[in-house]
Motif scaffolding. Structure first.
Motif, PDB file in Angstrom:
ATOM      1  N   LEU A 208       1.119  -1.322 -15.299  1.00  0.00           N
ATOM      2  CA  LEU A 208       0.378  -0.059 -15.246  1.00  0.00           C
ATOM      3  C   LEU A 208       1.251   1.091 -14.760  1.00  0.00           C
ATOM      4  O   LEU A 208       0.760   2.205 -14.583  1.00  0.00           O
ATOM      5  CB  LEU A 208      -0.835  -0.207 -14.320  1.00  0.00           C
ATOM      6  N   GLY A 209       2.531   0.829 -14.528  1.00  0.00           N
ATOM      7  CA  GLY A 209       3.443   1.853 -14.025  1.00  0.00           C
ATOM      8  C   GLY A 209       3.499   1.890 -12.516  1.00  0.00           C
ATOM      9  O   GLY A 209       3.782   2.955 -11.932  1.00  0.00           O
ATOM     10  N   LEU A 210       3.269   0.738 -11.882  1.00  0.00           N
ATOM     11  CA  LEU A 210       3.199   0.657 -10.423  1.00  0.00           C
ATOM     12  C   LEU A 210       4.405  -0.087  -9.854  1.00  0.00           C
ATOM     13  O   LEU A 210       4.999  -0.943 -10.519  1.00  0.00           O
ATOM     14  CB  LEU A 210       1.921  -0.068  -9.999  1.00  0.00           C
ATOM     15  N   ARG A 211       4.732   0.228  -8.601  1.00  0.00           N
ATOM     16  CA  ARG A 211       5.724  -0.515  -7.820  1.00  0.00           C
ATOM     17  C   ARG A 211       4.996  -1.340  -6.778  1.00  0.00           C
ATOM     18  O   ARG A 211       4.055  -0.856  -6.161  1.00  0.00           O
ATOM     19  CB  ARG A 211       6.670   0.449  -7.105  1.00  0.00           C
ATOM     20  N   GLU A 212       5.481  -2.566  -6.550  1.00  0.00           N
ATOM     21  CA  GLU A 212       4.882  -3.418  -5.523  1.00  0.00           C
ATOM     22  C   GLU A 212       5.700  -3.278  -4.242  1.00  0.00           C
ATOM     23  O   GLU A 212       6.891  -3.544  -4.211  1.00  0.00           O
ATOM     24  CB  GLU A 212       4.851  -4.881  -5.988  1.00  0.00           C
ATOM     25  N   LEU A 213       5.041  -2.866  -3.160  1.00  0.00           N
ATOM     26  CA  LEU A 213       5.753  -2.421  -1.970  1.00  0.00           C
ATOM     27  C   LEU A 213       6.170  -3.547  -1.031  1.00  0.00           C
ATOM     28  O   LEU A 213       7.187  -3.434  -0.343  1.00  0.00           O
ATOM     29  CB  LEU A 213       4.889  -1.412  -1.202  1.00  0.00           C
ATOM     30  N   VAL A 214       5.414  -4.634  -0.958  1.00  0.00           N
ATOM     31  CA  VAL A 214       5.773  -5.720  -0.044  1.00  0.00           C
ATOM     32  C   VAL A 214       7.123  -6.318  -0.447  1.00  0.00           C
ATOM     33  O   VAL A 214       8.032  -6.477   0.377  1.00  0.00           O
ATOM     34  CB  VAL A 214       4.681  -6.806  -0.020  1.00  0.00           C
ATOM     35  N   THR A 215       7.269  -6.658  -1.732  1.00  0.00           N
ATOM     36  CA  THR A 215       8.520  -7.240  -2.201  1.00  0.00           C
ATOM     37  C   THR A 215       9.632  -6.196  -2.246  1.00  0.00           C
ATOM     38  O   THR A 215      10.790  -6.486  -1.926  1.00  0.00           O
ATOM     39  CB  THR A 215       8.326  -7.856  -3.596  1.00  0.00           C
ATOM     40  N   GLU A 216       9.301  -4.958  -2.611  1.00  0.00           N
ATOM     41  CA  GLU A 216      10.306  -3.902  -2.689  1.00  0.00           C
ATOM     42  C   GLU A 216      10.962  -3.647  -1.335  1.00  0.00           C
ATOM     43  O   GLU A 216      12.166  -3.377  -1.248  1.00  0.00           O
ATOM     44  CB  GLU A 216       9.660  -2.610  -3.202  1.00  0.00           C
ATOM     45  N   HIS A 217      10.176  -3.745  -0.258  1.00  0.00           N
ATOM     46  CA  HIS A 217      10.699  -3.479   1.075  1.00  0.00           C
ATOM     47  C   HIS A 217      11.280  -4.721   1.752  1.00  0.00           C
ATOM     48  O   HIS A 217      11.738  -4.653   2.900  1.00  0.00           O
ATOM     49  CB  HIS A 217       9.603  -2.876   1.956  1.00  0.00           C
ATOM     50  N   GLY A 218      11.269  -5.856   1.065  1.00  0.00           N
ATOM     51  CA  GLY A 218      11.947  -7.034   1.574  1.00  0.00           C
ATOM     52  C   GLY A 218      11.274  -7.732   2.739  1.00  0.00           C
ATOM     53  O   GLY A 218      11.941  -8.421   3.525  1.00  0.00           O
TER      54      GLY A 218
END
Length: 264
Positions: A208-218
């Motif tokens: 949908l054009g979204l970023r997932e923040l939990v995995t993105e921030h490690g």
């Protein structure tokens, strides 16, 4: 705008949970595993499912509303089943709650099942009914529309691996989000998805054009020290806008899940 997402664990730690919610006072609170039993006089009831036994705060929804008394609140039941007051069965509803600050104007919402349908005569066999809810709000301070949706993903006794049922619930959740949000509007999806960090559920929602923040921030997981099993991931937050601040809050531990805190 501050958005807080949390699995409330049936209010097992309500002495810590309620003051935390009052202090945090998010603009939008997305809360899963909420118990609503208005007809009982008991503060505590017990959930029994084989050898899985868990204390439940009988009127958790009402207590959360009292902790944020000025917020608009909505309870979205997934099922009605038996909790126990000693040896006496008590019908109780279980589902999601969404609370919105009076500083925001709710201009739309969506509610629906992402797995099965409402079960009025018992919680049913696993995997059980699962609900999602979303609000479309006007943020007067930033002069923008923001859409926030959350769901509690189905629990599979075999684990958090991908299944056809989980794929279908992710697709339904994505459809709900697409139907609520207007073109170009801010969109946040969150909740206890009950899947691992490599799940196709996240891929479907990222589309949908979204970023997932939990995995993105490690982050190393979304579970507090109250959770004893090795799998540490369950909760996720996705967004299509720049983020001012994002945190997975392990302490204070107000549940066996960490709270996810987002400032847009």
């Amino acid at each position: 705008m501050h958005i807080l997402c949390l699995n409330g664990w049936g209010g097992k730690l309500h002495d810590q949970l309620l003051p935390y919610l009052h202090s945090a006072a998010p603009d939008i609170l997305c809360l899963q595993e909420v118990v609503h039993t208005p007809d009982t006089q008991s503060d505590w009831l017990t959930y029994r499912d084989g050898d899985h036994i868990l204390p439940q705060r009988a009127r958790l929804y009402d207590e959360v509303r009292a902790a944020l008394p000025d917020h608009w609140a909505m309870f979205c039941p997934a099922a009605q089943g038996e909790l126990w007051d000693g040896d006496t069965p008590v019908l109780s509803q279980w589902g999601l709650a969404t609370l919105v600050s009076p500083a925001l104007t709710v201009i739309g919402q969506v509610q629906g099942f992402v797995h099965k349908d409402f079960s009025p005569q018992g919680y049913g066999a696993h995997p059980r009914s699962r609900m999602a809810h979303g609000v479309r709000v006007y943020d007067h301070r930033a002069e923008r529309v923001v859409n926030v949706l959350h769901m509690h993903g189905l629990r599979d006794l075999a684990g958090k691996h991908d299944t056809p049922e989980r794929r279908a619930q992710a697709e339904r959740f994505a459809q709900m989000a697409s139907g609520l949000a207007g073109a170009g509007e801010a969109l946040v999806l969150c909740g206890d998805f009950n899947v691992g960090r490599g799940s196709e559920t996240l891929d479907i929602l990222r589309a949908l054009g979204l970023r997932e923040l939990v995995t993105e921030h490690g982050y190393a997981g979304t579970r507090t020290h109250h959770y004893r099993k090795p799998e540490r991931f369950a909760d996720y937050m996705l967004v299509n806008r720049p983020v001012v601040k994002f945190e997975v809050i392990e302490r204070p531990a107000v549940s066996d899940h960490c709270a996810l805190s987002l400032v847009l």
